[in-house]
Design a protein around this motif. Structure first.
Motif, mmCIF file in Angstrom:
data_model
loop_
_atom_site.group_PDB
_atom_site.id
_atom_site.type_symbol
_atom_site.label_atom_id
_atom_site.label_comp_id
_atom_site.label_asym_id
_atom_site.label_seq_id
_atom_site.Cartn_x
_atom_site.Cartn_y
_atom_site.Cartn_z
ATOM 1 N N ALA A 175 40.498 -4.487 -113.903
ATOM 2 C CA ALA A 175 41.965 -4.575 -113.559
ATOM 3 C C ALA A 175 42.798 -5.495 -113.669
ATOM 4 O O ALA A 175 42.404 -6.765 -113.557
ATOM 5 C CB ALA A 175 41.851 -3.986 -111.974
ATOM 6 N N GLY A 176 44.184 -5.194 -113.831
ATOM 7 C CA GLY A 176 45.104 -6.103 -113.884
ATOM 8 C C GLY A 176 44.778 -7.274 -115.038
ATOM 9 O O GLY A 176 44.355 -6.866 -116.079
ATOM 10 N N PRO A 177 44.954 -8.462 -114.590
ATOM 11 C CA PRO A 177 44.870 -9.452 -115.686
ATOM 12 C C PRO A 177 43.478 -10.065 -115.729
ATOM 13 O O PRO A 177 43.254 -10.586 -117.000
ATOM 14 C CB PRO A 177 45.682 -10.760 -115.061
ATOM 15 C CG PRO A 177 45.583 -10.701 -113.726
ATOM 16 C CD PRO A 177 45.792 -9.051 -113.409
ATOM 17 N N GLY A 178 42.557 -9.481 -115.146
ATOM 18 C CA GLY A 178 41.273 -9.959 -115.475
ATOM 19 C C GLY A 178 40.362 -9.764 -114.058
ATOM 20 O O GLY A 178 39.204 -10.243 -113.983
ATOM 21 N N PHE A 179 40.834 -9.119 -113.065
ATOM 22 C CA PHE A 179 39.916 -8.823 -111.771
ATOM 23 C C PHE A 179 38.909 -7.899 -112.100
ATOM 24 O O PHE A 179 38.891 -7.006 -112.818
ATOM 25 C CB PHE A 179 40.734 -8.178 -110.632
ATOM 26 C CG PHE A 179 42.027 -9.034 -110.291
ATOM 27 C CD1 PHE A 179 41.676 -10.229 -109.712
ATOM 28 C CD2 PHE A 179 43.231 -8.668 -110.630
ATOM 29 C CE1 PHE A 179 42.755 -11.034 -109.401
ATOM 30 C CE2 PHE A 179 44.367 -9.424 -110.019
ATOM 31 C CZ PHE A 179 43.890 -10.594 -109.452
ATOM 32 N N ILE A 180 37.528 -8.269 -111.803
ATOM 33 C CA ILE A 180 36.513 -7.258 -111.952
ATOM 34 C C ILE A 180 36.294 -6.440 -110.432
ATOM 35 O O ILE A 180 35.608 -7.307 -109.734
ATOM 36 C CB ILE A 180 35.217 -7.957 -112.507
ATOM 37 C CG1 ILE A 180 35.448 -8.710 -113.755
ATOM 38 C CG2 ILE A 180 34.036 -6.975 -112.700
ATOM 39 C CD1 ILE A 180 34.317 -9.770 -114.321
ATOM 40 N N ASN A 181 36.387 -5.141 -110.498
ATOM 41 C CA ASN A 181 36.396 -4.402 -109.494
ATOM 42 C C ASN A 181 34.852 -4.158 -109.159
ATOM 43 O O ASN A 181 34.336 -3.589 -110.278
ATOM 44 C CB ASN A 181 37.186 -3.383 -109.154
ATOM 45 C CG ASN A 181 38.604 -3.793 -109.138
ATOM 46 O OD1 ASN A 181 38.965 -5.127 -108.529
ATOM 47 N ND2 ASN A 181 39.758 -3.012 -109.337
ATOM 48 N N VAL A 182 34.186 -4.241 -108.241
ATOM 49 C CA VAL A 182 32.807 -3.680 -108.113
ATOM 50 C C VAL A 182 32.667 -2.868 -107.023
ATOM 51 O O VAL A 182 33.133 -2.721 -105.964
ATOM 52 C CB VAL A 182 31.819 -4.881 -107.697
ATOM 53 C CG1 VAL A 182 30.353 -4.726 -107.400
ATOM 54 C CG2 VAL A 182 32.068 -6.374 -108.630
ATOM 55 N N HIS A 183 31.973 -1.741 -107.567
ATOM 56 C CA HIS A 183 31.576 -0.275 -106.496
ATOM 57 C C HIS A 183 30.111 -0.597 -106.420
ATOM 58 O O HIS A 183 29.418 -0.598 -107.545
ATOM 59 C CB HIS A 183 32.222 0.956 -107.365
ATOM 60 C CG HIS A 183 33.542 1.056 -107.632
ATOM 61 N ND1 HIS A 183 34.472 1.699 -106.524
ATOM 62 C CD2 HIS A 183 34.576 0.503 -108.567
ATOM 63 C CE1 HIS A 183 35.520 1.829 -107.180
ATOM 64 N NE2 HIS A 183 35.618 0.977 -108.238
ATOM 65 N N LEU A 184 29.827 -0.496 -105.149
ATOM 66 C CA LEU A 184 28.457 -0.323 -104.587
ATOM 67 C C LEU A 184 27.884 0.973 -104.843
ATOM 68 O O LEU A 184 28.510 1.893 -104.651
ATOM 69 C CB LEU A 184 28.149 -1.137 -103.455
ATOM 70 C CG LEU A 184 28.559 -2.435 -102.857
ATOM 71 C CD1 LEU A 184 28.632 -2.705 -101.532
ATOM 72 C CD2 LEU A 184 27.982 -3.330 -103.917
ATOM 73 N N ARG A 185 26.513 0.959 -104.928
ATOM 74 C CA ARG A 185 25.535 2.172 -104.795
ATOM 75 C C ARG A 185 25.519 2.549 -103.598
ATOM 76 O O ARG A 185 24.939 1.830 -102.791
ATOM 77 C CB ARG A 185 24.318 2.054 -105.767
ATOM 78 C CG ARG A 185 24.571 1.952 -107.164
ATOM 79 C CD ARG A 185 23.234 1.569 -107.623
ATOM 80 N NE ARG A 185 22.357 2.846 -107.380
ATOM 81 C CZ ARG A 185 21.155 3.038 -108.149
ATOM 82 N NH1 ARG A 185 20.829 2.438 -109.615
ATOM 83 N NH2 ARG A 185 20.337 4.058 -107.906
ATOM 84 N N LYS A 186 25.870 3.754 -103.247
ATOM 85 C CA LYS A 186 25.684 4.237 -102.049
ATOM 86 C C LYS A 186 24.204 4.475 -101.553
ATOM 87 O O LYS A 186 23.623 4.199 -100.390
ATOM 88 C CB LYS A 186 26.160 5.873 -101.756
ATOM 89 C CG LYS A 186 27.457 5.853 -101.716
ATOM 90 C CD LYS A 186 28.247 7.212 -101.620
ATOM 91 C CE LYS A 186 29.721 6.955 -101.599
ATOM 92 N NZ LYS A 186 30.441 8.449 -101.648
ATOM 93 N N ASP A 187 23.126 4.793 -102.599
ATOM 94 C CA ASP A 187 21.640 4.748 -102.097
ATOM 95 C C ASP A 187 21.373 3.441 -101.770
ATOM 96 O O ASP A 187 20.378 3.222 -100.914
ATOM 97 C CB ASP A 187 20.800 5.260 -103.156
ATOM 98 C CG ASP A 187 21.204 4.718 -104.457
ATOM 99 O OD1 ASP A 187 21.898 3.860 -104.524
ATOM 100 O OD2 ASP A 187 20.127 4.961 -105.281
ATOM 101 N N PHE A 188 21.917 2.237 -102.319
ATOM 102 C CA PHE A 188 21.464 0.852 -102.037
ATOM 103 C C PHE A 188 21.900 0.450 -100.646
ATOM 104 O O PHE A 188 21.161 -0.029 -99.830
ATOM 105 C CB PHE A 188 22.402 -0.018 -102.984
ATOM 106 C CG PHE A 188 22.429 -1.605 -102.667
ATOM 107 C CD1 PHE A 188 21.549 -2.204 -103.041
ATOM 108 C CD2 PHE A 188 23.643 -1.969 -102.133
ATOM 109 C CE1 PHE A 188 21.432 -3.780 -102.613
ATOM 110 C CE2 PHE A 188 23.791 -3.238 -101.905
ATOM 111 C CZ PHE A 188 22.743 -4.267 -102.040
ATOM 112 N N VAL A 189 23.345 0.797 -100.146
ATOM 113 C CA VAL A 189 23.674 0.677 -99.064
ATOM 114 C C VAL A 189 23.026 1.544 -97.835
ATOM 115 O O VAL A 189 22.577 0.874 -96.807
ATOM 116 C CB VAL A 189 25.239 1.128 -98.663
ATOM 117 C CG1 VAL A 189 25.700 0.825 -97.269
ATOM 118 C CG2 VAL A 189 26.089 -0.106 -99.895
ATOM 119 N N SER A 190 22.789 2.660 -98.116
ATOM 120 C CA SER A 190 22.048 3.379 -97.285
ATOM 121 C C SER A 190 20.453 2.866 -96.868
ATOM 122 O O SER A 190 20.091 2.887 -95.708
ATOM 123 C CB SER A 190 21.865 5.095 -97.861
ATOM 124 O OG SER A 190 21.202 5.859 -97.014
#
Length: 663
Positions: free
Chosen positions: A160-175
């Protein structure tokens, strides 16, 4: 590649790693056979590929070894996990870049994912400065993303934007990790080698009552000790009492006059503070008494048995008073006052003399430490020792005898220059290497009254700590009665709630402020059950604990459900709460590094408010509107309640706060 506490992604699948190691090893062999070991200048691309593969292979092998050496019960530090993953990706993308910046932080808004890696901007600047290569951060981010190693915690990444890397976690990992927390309890994150930590805190003076100025050191030091103990370090809690020096001459001389039979009958000293003031007044106004006081000091320091007994009698009166405070605040501490180091001081002076560091100034022996304007006086002109000498002796003993890896001095900010000079002298003489041993002054500001001046009584005296605690108990009971809790709680429950609220609020009011700053002491604010206060958190905790009880779900049923139920995190508030719970190890890791305990208070408040959002949006127990009977229990949501309460309880424990089940 950096790592916070060596806590790499503990959920990287070992079987997957082993298979990938085999595949990568085979690929490297293929490249070797193809002639790509860096000897052919015409095969640059393949050579780069080979370097990446070899780095990836080494990363996986290292990760696999770490996983096998770790306890499977350790709580995962997700931030550290992501740092290792992105550290590997950056190294693979830019293998010849030394110490590239590694910035991974939780996202502030859900639309930006769960975490962000913001390293691309820093790498862009480095490439521009060191190689004159102008590469856009976004291009760098794309290259990093392409090299992210296989793992089981990341669902997807977005640039996103100029170079931010947005990370989405896996739900099964958190669970899965929430389930682990429920099954194993709140376990410390993996922090590497066990270390010895020596914490110097509280440190009142004999014959003087503990006052509000001792409150911060005592509370902050105890909480630090609890944190280091929780993560598995060996902690030595030291009370560096002011129990030696010239003031004991006047105290003993006054004791001899007031209680001449003190050697056979224990003197009934009811008010040691008044006793001290009387002796000080005589010392200042009676010349004969002053001379005798100095003679008493000489006899005490020469270990005359009668004078040692008098000294012990005075110390014991103080110890009993100190212990009343420590019992109220649930403080555990070992006394090791200035007298403990007295026999070592002669050797300290000799050691500095032998190394050529001592100068004589008007009969005094002083040590100048480079970079510090005021020298340390290690011997007075009359041959006596000083606080400088005893502090140096204490430092050496903690380093060389106790073998401390981490030394923490919880002392007010006013002592900063003195302590930094003592620490620097220890380095200068070779007692420790700051790259190996951590010696830290955990400074703190003063306690202010609501008038923003130093906290004092109306008459201008320093506030006695025992009076402060008794006032806290009175106000806590008044607050509970205002809420009519005395009508629903048993006398025992009411007493427990009073103690929990009174002492919890006093501790939390201190710990929730950045210790480096002064803070305003206000009973009204700390007892308010709205906002970031102990009262609010304690009430929130009892409400969470009551949910399962009201649903007739006991502890055994919850334990069974934790092993069988999958924690569904489909609702946005469930997801938000689940992630917040698992941030606990990150918070602890940060405090281990900067020793700022208000971070834990802020986290507990965030956890409580996040829970409230969840509870308002997600039914845990569904009831018939007509009859009020329970028609459905959403067990996975009750488990989220339990996980929240479990983490809160551990947070309270580290802060030295005792919650109650009913309030």
């Amino acid at each position: 590649m950096t790592s916070q506490g060596g806590n790499c992604c503990v959920t990287t699948q070992i079987s997957f790693q082993e298979n990938e190691i085999k595949l990568l090893s085979a690929e490297i062999e293929r490249l070797k056979n193809f002639g790509c070991l860096g000897v052919s200048p015409s095969l640059e691309g393949l050579r780069d590929e080979n370097a990446k593969l070899k780095y990836r292979l080494n990363f996986l092998k290292k990760s696999l070894q770490e996983e096998r050496s770790k306890s499977t019960k350790s709580m995962i530090n997700i931030n550290s996990c992501l740092q290792e993953i992105f550290g590997a990706a950056i190294q693979a993308a830019y293998p010849d870049l030394e110490n590239p910046p590694l910035v991974v932080t939780p996202s502030q808004q859900p639309k930006f994912g769960d975490y962000q890696c913001n390293s691309a901007m820093g790498i862009s600047q480095i490439l521009l400065k060191t190689r004159e290569q102008k590469v856009s951060p976004r291009e760098i981010a794309e290259r990093i993303v392409k090299n992210i190693p296989a793992n089981e915690c990341i669902e997807k990444v977005e640039i996103a934007g100029p170079g931010f890397i947005n990370v989405h976690l896996r739900k099964d990992f958190v669970s899965k990790h929430l389930s682990s927390l429920l099954i194993n309890g709140v376990q410390p994150p993996a922090i590497g080698k066990r270390k010895k930590v020596v914490v110097d805190f509280s440190s009142p003076n004999i014959a003087k009552e503990m006052h509000v100025g001792h409150l911060r050191s005592t509370i902050i030091g105890e909480s630090m000790c609890r944190l280091f103990e929780f993560v598995g370090y060996d902690v030595l809690r030291l009370n560096h009492l002011g129990d030696w020096g010239t003031q004991f001459g006047m105290l003993i001389a006054h004791l001899q006059d007031k209680f001449p039979d003190y050697l056979s009958v224990s003197p009934p000293i009811g008010d040691l503070q008044a006793f001290y003031k009387e002796s000080k007044q005589r010392f200042d106004t009676e010349e004969e008494f002053k001379k005798r006081a100095y003679q008493c000091v000489v006899l005490l320091q020469s270990k005359n048995p009668d004078f040692i007994k008098a000294w012990n009698l005075i110390c014991d009166v103080s110890r009993r008073e100190f212990q009343k405070i420590y019992n109220c605040l649930d403080i555990t501490i070992i006394e090791r006052g200035e007298s403990f180091y007295h026999e070592m001081m002669k050797d300290i002076v000799k050691e500095f003399e032998d190394k050529g560091f001592v100068q004589v100034d008007d009969g005094r022996k002083v040590v100048f430490v480079p970079g510090f304007p005021v020298p340390l006086t290690i011997m007075k002109s009359d041959g006596g020792y000083t606080y400088d000498t005893s502090d140096l002796a204490a430092l050496k003993h903690r380093l060389c005898e106790e073998k401390g890896d981490i030394l923490i001095y919880v002392v007010d900010s006013g002592q900063s220059v003195h302590l930094q000079t003592v620490f620097a002298a220890g380095q200068m003489i070779g007692w420790y290497d700051p790259k190996v041993t951590r010696v830290t002054h955990a400074a703190f500001g003063v306690v202010l009254g609501e008038d923003k001046k130093k906290f004092k009584t109306r008459s201008g005296d320093t506030v006695r700590l025992i009076d402060l605690l008794e006032e806290g108990l009175k106000r806590a009971m008044d607050k509970l009665k205002d809420k009519e809790r005395d009508k629903v709680l048993t006398p025992e429950e009411l007493k427990a709630a009073q103690t929990s609220v009174a002492f919890g609020c006093i501790k939390y009011a201190d710990l929730s402020h950045n210790r480096l700053n002064d803070y305003v002491f206000s009973f009204d604010k700390m007892l308010d059950d709205r906002g970031n206060t102990a009262a609010y958190l304690l009430y929130a905790f009892t409400r969470i604990r009551a949910i399962a009880r009201l649903a007739n779900i006991d502890e055994q049923m919850l334990r069974k459900a934790a092993r069988e139920e999958v924690l569904v995190l489909d609702h946005e508030k469930e997801w938000k709460l689940g992630k917040c719970i698992l941030r606990f190890p990150e918070i602890l890791q940060k405090i281990l590094e900067d020793l700022l305990l208000h971070t834990l208070c802020d986290y507990l408040y965030e956890l409580a408010t996040t829970f409230t959002e969840f509870y308002d949006s997600c039914y845990c127990v569904e009831k018939d509107r007509q009859t009020g009977q329970i028609v459905k229990v959403n067990m996975w949501r009750l488990l989220l309640c339990e996980a929240t309460a479990t983490v809160m309880a551990k947070g309270f424990d580290i802060l030295g706060i005792k919650p109650v089940q009913r309030m």
